[in-house]
Structures are given as C-alpha cells and as structure tokens.
Design a protein around this motif. Structure first.
Motif, mmCIF file in Angstrom:
data_model
loop_
_atom_site.group_PDB
_atom_site.id
_atom_site.type_symbol
_atom_site.label_atom_id
_atom_site.label_comp_id
_atom_site.label_asym_id
_atom_site.label_seq_id
_atom_site.Cartn_x
_atom_site.Cartn_y
_atom_site.Cartn_z
ATOM 1 N N SER A 105 74.498 10.619 -43.139
ATOM 2 C CA SER A 105 75.329 10.990 -44.278
ATOM 3 C C SER A 105 75.960 12.345 -44.017
ATOM 4 C CB SER A 105 74.469 11.080 -45.546
ATOM 5 O OG SER A 105 75.254 11.542 -46.625
ATOM 6 N N SER A 106 77.189 12.511 -44.469
ATOM 7 C CA SER A 106 77.788 13.843 -44.398
ATOM 8 C C SER A 106 78.810 13.996 -45.504
ATOM 9 C CB SER A 106 78.430 14.104 -43.035
ATOM 10 O OG SER A 106 79.725 13.575 -42.956
ATOM 11 N N ALA A 107 79.121 15.222 -45.794
ATOM 12 C CA ALA A 107 80.134 15.539 -46.808
ATOM 13 C C ALA A 107 80.770 16.853 -46.394
ATOM 14 C CB ALA A 107 79.482 15.672 -48.175
ATOM 15 N N GLY A 108 81.866 17.177 -46.991
ATOM 16 C CA GLY A 108 82.490 18.463 -46.705
ATOM 17 C C GLY A 108 81.558 19.602 -47.093
ATOM 18 N N GLN A 109 81.513 20.646 -46.239
ATOM 19 C CA GLN A 109 80.686 21.813 -46.558
ATOM 20 C C GLN A 109 81.351 22.630 -47.654
ATOM 21 O OE1 GLN A 109 80.668 25.092 -43.665
ATOM 22 N NE2 GLN A 109 78.439 24.973 -43.678
ATOM 23 N N SER A 110 82.667 22.647 -47.621
ATOM 24 C CA SER A 110 83.384 23.295 -48.717
ATOM 25 C C SER A 110 84.721 22.611 -48.873
ATOM 26 C CB SER A 110 83.553 24.784 -48.458
ATOM 27 O OG SER A 110 84.493 25.009 -47.444
ATOM 28 N N PHE A 111 85.321 22.809 -50.010
ATOM 29 C CA PHE A 111 86.530 22.077 -50.366
ATOM 30 C C PHE A 111 87.377 22.939 -51.292
ATOM 31 C CE2 PHE A 111 88.927 19.560 -53.373
ATOM 32 C CZ PHE A 111 89.563 18.639 -52.561
ATOM 33 N N ASN A 137 80.748 20.494 -41.529
ATOM 34 C CA ASN A 137 79.773 21.158 -40.650
ATOM 35 C C ASN A 137 78.485 20.372 -40.535
ATOM 36 O OD1 ASN A 137 78.807 23.095 -38.931
ATOM 37 N ND2 ASN A 137 78.119 24.464 -40.566
ATOM 38 N N GLY A 138 78.621 19.120 -40.187
ATOM 39 C CA GLY A 138 77.417 18.350 -39.900
ATOM 40 C C GLY A 138 76.911 17.608 -41.116
ATOM 41 N N GLY A 139 75.865 16.802 -40.886
ATOM 42 C CA GLY A 139 75.324 15.969 -41.941
ATOM 43 C C GLY A 139 73.835 15.793 -41.783
ATOM 44 N N THR A 140 73.364 14.660 -42.274
ATOM 45 C CA THR A 140 71.932 14.392 -42.354
ATOM 46 C C THR A 140 71.639 13.002 -41.813
ATOM 47 O OG1 THR A 140 71.871 15.688 -44.386
ATOM 48 C CG2 THR A 140 69.987 14.260 -43.976
ATOM 49 N N LEU A 141 70.579 12.900 -41.055
ATOM 50 C CA LEU A 141 70.142 11.583 -40.589
ATOM 51 C C LEU A 141 69.379 10.907 -41.728
ATOM 52 C CD1 LEU A 141 69.786 9.558 -38.234
ATOM 53 C CD2 LEU A 141 67.654 10.756 -37.673
ATOM 54 N N LEU A 142 69.883 9.753 -42.188
ATOM 55 C CA LEU A 142 69.203 9.043 -43.273
ATOM 56 C C LEU A 142 68.132 8.103 -42.730
ATOM 57 C CD1 LEU A 142 72.208 8.037 -45.577
ATOM 58 C CD2 LEU A 142 70.652 9.991 -45.826
ATOM 59 N N ARG A 143 68.393 7.507 -41.591
ATOM 60 C CA ARG A 143 67.484 6.487 -41.102
ATOM 61 C C ARG A 143 67.862 6.177 -39.666
ATOM 62 N NH1 ARG A 143 65.948 0.692 -44.038
ATOM 63 N NH2 ARG A 143 66.748 -0.463 -42.259
ATOM 64 N N SER A 144 66.909 5.944 -38.813
ATOM 65 C CA SER A 144 67.171 5.592 -37.427
ATOM 66 C C SER A 144 66.652 4.188 -37.175
ATOM 67 C CB SER A 144 66.488 6.606 -36.497
ATOM 68 O OG SER A 144 66.913 6.400 -35.172
ATOM 69 N N GLY A 145 67.516 3.338 -36.631
ATOM 70 C CA GLY A 145 67.114 1.958 -36.350
ATOM 71 C C GLY A 145 67.245 1.063 -37.565
ATOM 72 N N GLY A 146 67.130 -0.218 -37.340
ATOM 73 C CA GLY A 146 67.068 -1.182 -38.433
ATOM 74 C C GLY A 146 68.342 -1.389 -39.209
#
Lengths: 269, 269, 269, 269
Positions: B207-213, B256-265
């Motif tokens: 998941s990612s989103a804008g760091q600022s807007f 500026n980057g995001g988050t790993l929600l889940r790996s695999g599957g």
C-alpha cells in the motif's frame, strides 16, 4: 475472490492484457557487434558480489546493436508488427561465478515496452533509447550487403543525447560473432522494498541462455566506436582502449527461462 | 568484489545510471478525471485474492489523465525537462482489504521509461502509450481556462490503436476531485520466477499514498467517454454503464514509499 | 473532371484531409527566449539577396522555445489534443529590406506534421526535432512559478543529437519579451523545379505578422545557452559571443496570412 | 548581400543544413502491396482537372507499405541510419492525362522529416504516420521468408488512430508487383498564396518516375485489408469492394527529378 492471470502485469481474468505473453519467446534479428578492451577496473566495479572478473581478457567489452522481430508461441504478434519489432543496443562484459565464466549485460536500451518487460524478467537493466543500425538489402544502392566490403553504421541515443556511434566494415567470414557475448548470461533481478530503508525485496542472481539458436555466416572486419557522456549514463566510463573488431550476423533465437543461481547477498545497496 | 549502487537498475559503482533516483519523488501536474459506473463483476474479476469489492458503489471506475512534471530531491531533472515531463492515463477502481477501502490502479499507460521504473516499484501495471489532454492556458483562443465552461479533451492510444477518448465540460467548483482515487492504493508487486513453472519470485500486496499533497480548486462538470477494444487490452471490458462526472484539478504531490501489507498468497497465476 | 479542395495537401472532394485547415490559426503558448550576440558575419551569410543586416545590433540572435496549443477556427482540434499540441524551438535574427527592419527565422524545429505544413506556407524552414522546456505549475515542488527566481531549462535535439540547451533564471518583470523577434517576419518561400537544373519553381520573399496578440507579464533574467554541432546542422556556427538575457512570457496569437514582398531574385542557388 | 545554398530549406552559406540534399536519391526497400477495387466515383473525385479516370479498371487502388533505407549521392546517410531509414504507406490510383495513363499517389504517410521534404518536391501529399510491416528474416521462427506461405502483416496509424491494416499470404512468384503503381506518377505541386484569398502561389502538374530500378522476384498471394475512418482522413472512403491481390517485392530505385506537365489550371480550390 478472483484469480488473476497473465505472465506479466496487468493481470486480468483472461491474462490477455499482460504486457508480454509467457515464454518461450522467439526472435529473428540482425546483430552488429563491436568488441573492444577497456580498463578491467571499470568492468570490475560493475560486478556485484560474488561475481568476479573473468580470468582471460577481463577488460573485454561487446557493444551489440540488434534489429529484432520477436513473438510468442502464438506468433500473432508477427501480423501486427508494431507488437513484434524493436531495436536494442546492449553492452556486455564477462564475469566469473563459482569457477564458470558468464556473459553479463551491464547496460541496455530498447525502444518498446514489451522489451522492457522481458528485461525485468531476464535481469536486463533496460532503458528506453533511440537505436539505429544500417540494414543490408539485396537490391539498390542505399544498402550494404552482408559480405566483403559491407559497411554498417550504428547509433544509440537516450534522453535526446547521442551516447554511442560505431562503423563496422566487413572483411571476411568469421568462425565466431565475437567472444564476449558467448557465454550464458549471469544477471541480477533486483527490486527495492516498498518500505523506505527496507533494502531489497527481490535480490536474485540468475542465469539464462538461448534454448535454441540458428544463424547465418558470421562476418568480421574493422570497427570504429565512439562513446559520449551524459548526466545519467556511465557507458562512456567503459573507455575504448583498444578495438578488437567488428562482427555482423543474422540469427534466430528461442528463449525459455533460466536458472536461479543464488537468492540474496548480492552486495547491492 | 564490488558493491553496486543505485535505487533501480542499472546499478553501478556510483549509482548515477539508475533509471530513477531514490524517493522521495516530487510531482506537479494537471489531472483530468472521468468517473463512471461499470458492472461490478468486471471490477471483481480484476481483484486478486484476498482483495474484495468495495462495499459502496463497487462498480465505480475513474479514468484519469495526468500531465506531469516530476523530479527527485536534487531537482536536477527540472532543468533537463526531457527527464522530468511525462503524461499518463490510468484506470482506478476501489477494493477492500481487512475492512479498509483502498483505491487500486488496474491499467495505466505512460510515455517515459523512468515512469515505468517507478511503476515497477509502486505496483502500477504500466505500459507505454500515447497520451494527450487539452491544456489550459491563460492567454489566447487556443485553450480553455480552468473554470466554468472550460472544455477539455483527452485521448489514449497504445500500439497504434486509440483506446479511450473523453471530453469534460467544467460547470462549477467541486469539493472533491472525484471519490474513486481518494484512498491509499493497494497494489501487487509480482515478478515470475526465472525458472519455467516456478510460480512467482515476487508476490507482494503493498500500500502507498502520497506523503504530502497540495492542490488548487477542483472543478466538476459533464463528461463523455468512449472506450475502444484492442487485441492486447481489456479496458473496454470495463464498459461505461453510467457516467458519474468529470473533474479537473491542478496538484502537487510527494511520494516516499509505502507499506508491505502481505507477502505471498495473492492468488495470481 | 473534379474540383479538389483543402488548404493544403492532400486535397480531396471535401477538403477534410488537408494536413492543416485554412487560416486563421490560433495559438496559446509559453515562450522561453534566450537572446545573445554572435559575429554579424554569421548572420549576414544567412540573409539572401536583397536582405541586408539590420543596422542596430546586427549580430543579435534569439533562440525561442515554445510550448504551443493551436487550432483552426473550428476549434475542434482542442478536443483531440494530439492534433493541437506541439513544441518548437526557433532561431531568429533581424534583417533589413527596403529600409524596414524585419525579424527572420533562420532555423526551426517542431514535433508535429501540421506544424511543418504551416511552416511551408509561412516560410519557416522547419525540421522535426525533440523539444523540451520546463513548465511552470502553480502547485507542487516539481515546477517553477513564472516570477522572481523561477528557473527554466530548455533543450533541442534532432536526429538523435542534442543541438542546444539553455537555462533561464527569472529576476524581474520586463517591458519586453526581447527585441530580436519583435518585427514582422521576412521569410522566403522556395521550392526547386521538378526538372533537374531548372532552378526554383517558387521563389518568394514574403512578410507576415500576428493578426492579433495578447500576453501576460513578461519576465527577464539571466540565461546560459550551449549550442552543439551536428553533421546536418549549422546552428552552432551562430556562436554565442555574449548573452543578452533570458525571457519568459505566456502569449496568445492569431495568424492570418501575410504579404508578398517580392517574387523571384532571391539569390538562392 | 549573400547567396544562400541548399536544395531545400533551411538554406545557408554552405547548403549543409538543407533538410534533404539534391537528387539523385537512392532507395533500397521492401514493398508490401495490396490491390483492390473501389467505386470509380471515389477515385474520380480525387483527380483534379484536367486529369480523368484511367480507361481500364478505373476503380483500382494500390495500398503500398514500404520499409526504406535511402541516401543521397554522398551515401553518408547510410552510416548514420537515423538519417536514412524510414517507413511509408501510400495509396495509389491511376488516371489519364493527354491520352497517357499515369499512377497518382492520393494519400501517403511517412515517419521522417526528410521524407516529407522529398514529398514536397515530388508532389506526394505526405503526413506523418506510424507505419509497420512484417520483415522477412532468413533465420529464426519470428519472421516469414519471402516465398510460398510467407505471411506478412502491415499497419498504418496517424494521430493515434489506426487507419489501415492488412495481411498478405504469398502463394507463388509473380510477373509483376501489381499494376496500379506501374506508371509514371502524375502529381500536383500546390502551395497557397501567402495573401488571404490569393489563390495558389504554386500550381503545377508534374510527372516523375524512377531513373533506374532493380528488384528481386516478385511474389503474389491472398490479401485482406481493413480501412478505418478518422476525423481528418478520407482513406476509408476508398471502400474495399473487391480485393485483387497482395504482392511482395524487394527493390532498389534511383530518383532524379521529373517533368513539368502543366503550370496553373489545376482546378484546385
């Protein structure tokens, strides 16, 4: 919840949208090669751990222009040639891993997106470029023939700057099409973690080679090559110290996957 | 043995050749958005396990044209604008994961290689396309203004076929720039194994989103949109059943980057 | 026997296929200008008989980048923007004819065919090029504003070689947008006879200017410019001896034909 | 006062900048031709006074894809192939003038500026397009051979819309490469007056043909062709009523000027 399909993205219910179909991939093309020697230190600094310089002629470099037509097993791309034709210029050195010698592409430019996608899979570090090489034709005065005296030019540009230009004058048939690009490829497949500071999410050393190959008579001759600097390119750092020679060959290749040599530990930052 | 550097490939001793510098990435651009409803089943089949349809208005789709200028922290790309300008057209739906609603880009076309590289990192399934949208200018009769009555066209083509065209006529200021692209993005990052039949070497839900807007006043109005079929595209399968509206907004974004929600599957084949 | 119609070729029964509709032509765009002085002898040798050097500041040159949107009276091109947007870089000097001072475009590159067709009509010696200039946006960190400190880059390439690059840093509002491109244009329209050795079939000296003009506040500032040589270009022969300044202005222009100054006798071989 | 030189614009003291050098022009290329019949009324309305329909088979049309390499007498373009390679798709009908039969190109698209300049000289009504045709290669599975069973696709797009696509399956050697493009060309060279309402400044009917020609064995076979409408194109009005056949031939051509048939009175508005 759905299953999405497709060898590459975008994945859909049918898989039809994939930027590139699954291998095997078929290629027909003309290769114009210039081989030369640079300072081996410039090659060494491009070889991530645990790769090391090749033992013999470690500073040898091949710059190869290729005028390709390619397709998947369905061959449907051949009848819609905007989806099958592309040009590329790639720079190959050799390296050693666990006692074997590999070829390795350190820079490469192509002019189509499906070729970029294949490169993501195969570990070729592709950028878009504008690539041209003289074509041989059998009729008329606006083309060389593949044979004695045949003279071919080749150029590479990216981001509106010329990066390389070469001229090859064929002299005689050759037993090889050069030696630098003659081994299986040892490539890395890298992707950074989505999380800042997270290192690499994918870090593989892989190897691949053509599944099958055919080709016409290779020719060799004299070559001139010039490399030009650019703000985001380091091709010119592989300075030409001694030209080895130029080559021309028409080839057919099938590519159908490779082998994982090692996962992790590539020493890439 | 060397350490090679660079956020993306090609990696070198300096990192200067990387197709894209490390984030944060800065964007200034104009967004032209058309929102409409399609059959939710067409959206559902694009959502790989464990993603599910959004609860409200699950068939809502946004097609967004963006005329971008972008740069890295050095901002050096801004003075060599061939390296900073690009256009894109992307198609967004919504989905649910663990009780939260996300936006998700299911198709996207851009016209520069550095944008493709960013997409590999961010999980946008990018292809090359030819993208155009009417630009507002403050002077002369060859441009609309961003305001009442301003009328904008937008087109998308790939592989020499037109895939979409839209017209938006602005009517009034709007509190939003639409709702479909308003959530953090839930994307997959996939790469097949180099070994045939080896499944996926990379299989992440991130998941990612804008760091600022920041942005100017959004405007809304009437919209027309047409989608066209093509042998390697399925955009037209997201058939337009009801146009919701059109939007125009000028924005500035930092990513500026995001988050790993889940790996695999991920349920991708 | 038929009557064929259309302002330009191809002419058909309807005129709809014409590469460009009849004037008036409407333009909205951003102009980035760098003015400098070169050796007046280099300007003089580009002025065919009976044109002579301008009396004041005869070595002054303006290189102008323009980011245009344009349309015909129907304005239909604005909703299909691939047919209305183009970029150009043009090089202007001044000259004298019958006691009047004219501006004259000696080199120009554009990136669309309809712009080439207009140039055939207007006497602009157009080639295709790849042209980029930094765009101002009102939001975000990836764009300058048109105002104090706003810094803009601009580049020109053709045939895969960079020909020019410039940087302009705005300092203050300006009463003018430079002076070199401020006069009516004196251009030649030439076409060789189809018969070898037949001289010129068309040999006109014409003049034209915008039918109407509007624009925002002009800004001026410091400028750097570099010119690069190429086998088929002589822009670099207009060597930069002294930079005069840089300018930025957003404009709207209407063009609707010109005047024939003289037919024949241009002294062109 | 200076003399400026160059076959085409821009003219300079040396002539080196000319968009195209003086003829003779040399071409080597591959021609893929589809011939069909349309309503002769559609051909007649494209023939300006005093041209009339050809007596035999007046509705015959040839659409020809050409993959060219070309150069001037210096042949220097061959070593800088971005300046020598281009693709084109052109549409040819026949007509009669003073009792003779001519071929006439009514629509043509190319992908390089030097080809547009040649067209201005030769009376070809050129636009830019994106043109692709399958290439034969001697090796590999990603290419047909020029021979029985060889199957070639060809496509044309302009302004981001596909305008034509064809498939040709070769069946047997052929004595001809079709008959529609087999006569000297009768073309008009037109340029409007710079003065509004001033009519035509150049209005010529000219003829030209290759100065010399060589070619390989022509092949013929079955063909399919589809034409698509577009707002600024009328190719689709030449509706395909009956396909005559498809052809493939590799050729070499020299072009070195033509003959003025008539000046003025073309009946063009």
């Amino acid at each position: 919840m759905a299953t999405v399909r497709g060898f590459f993205t975008p994945k859909t219910a049918t898989g039809r949208s994939s930027l590139v179909p699954a291998p095997p991939w078929y290629y027909s093309g003309d290769l114009l090669t210039v081989e030369y020697r640079t300072d081996p230190a410039r090659v060494a600094e491009l070889l991530p751990e645990p790769l090391t310089l090749a033992e013999e002629d470690p500073g040898a470099v091949a710059i190869i222009w290729a005028d390709w037509q390619s397709c998947s097993g369905s061959k449907e791309e051949l009848l819609d040639p905007v989806r099958s034709q592309y040009k590329e210029c790639f720079v190959v050195v050799r390296c050693a891993f666990e006692g074997r010698t590999f070829s390795r592409c350190v820079y490469i430019w192509v002019d189509k997106d499906f070729a970029i996608a294949r490169g993501m899979h195969q570990g070729y570090p592709k950028k878009l470029g504008s690539i041209h090489q003289t074509r041989p034709y059998s009729y008329g005065q606006a083309a060389p023939r593949v044979g004695e005296g045949g003279t071919f030019g080749a150029t590479l540009a990216a981001a509106d700057r010329r990066l390389a230009q070469a001229v090859v004058r064929l002299r005689e048939p050759s037993e090889t099409n050069g030696f630098v690009n003659g081994h299986p490829m040892a490539h890395n497949r890298w992707l950074p973690s989505i999380e800042p500071g997270g290192g690499l999410a994918l870090d593989e050393l892989i190897s691949s080679a053509g599944q099958s190959f055919e080709g016409g008579q290779a020719w060799k001759g004299d070559a001139e090559i010039e490399l030009f600097d650019a703000p985001t390119e380091e091709l010119a750092a592989l300075r030409v110290e001694e030209v080895i020679g130029g080559y021309y060959r028409q080839v057919g290749v099938v590519w159908n996957g490779g082998t994982l040599l090692r996962s992790g530990g590539s020493g890439a930052e």
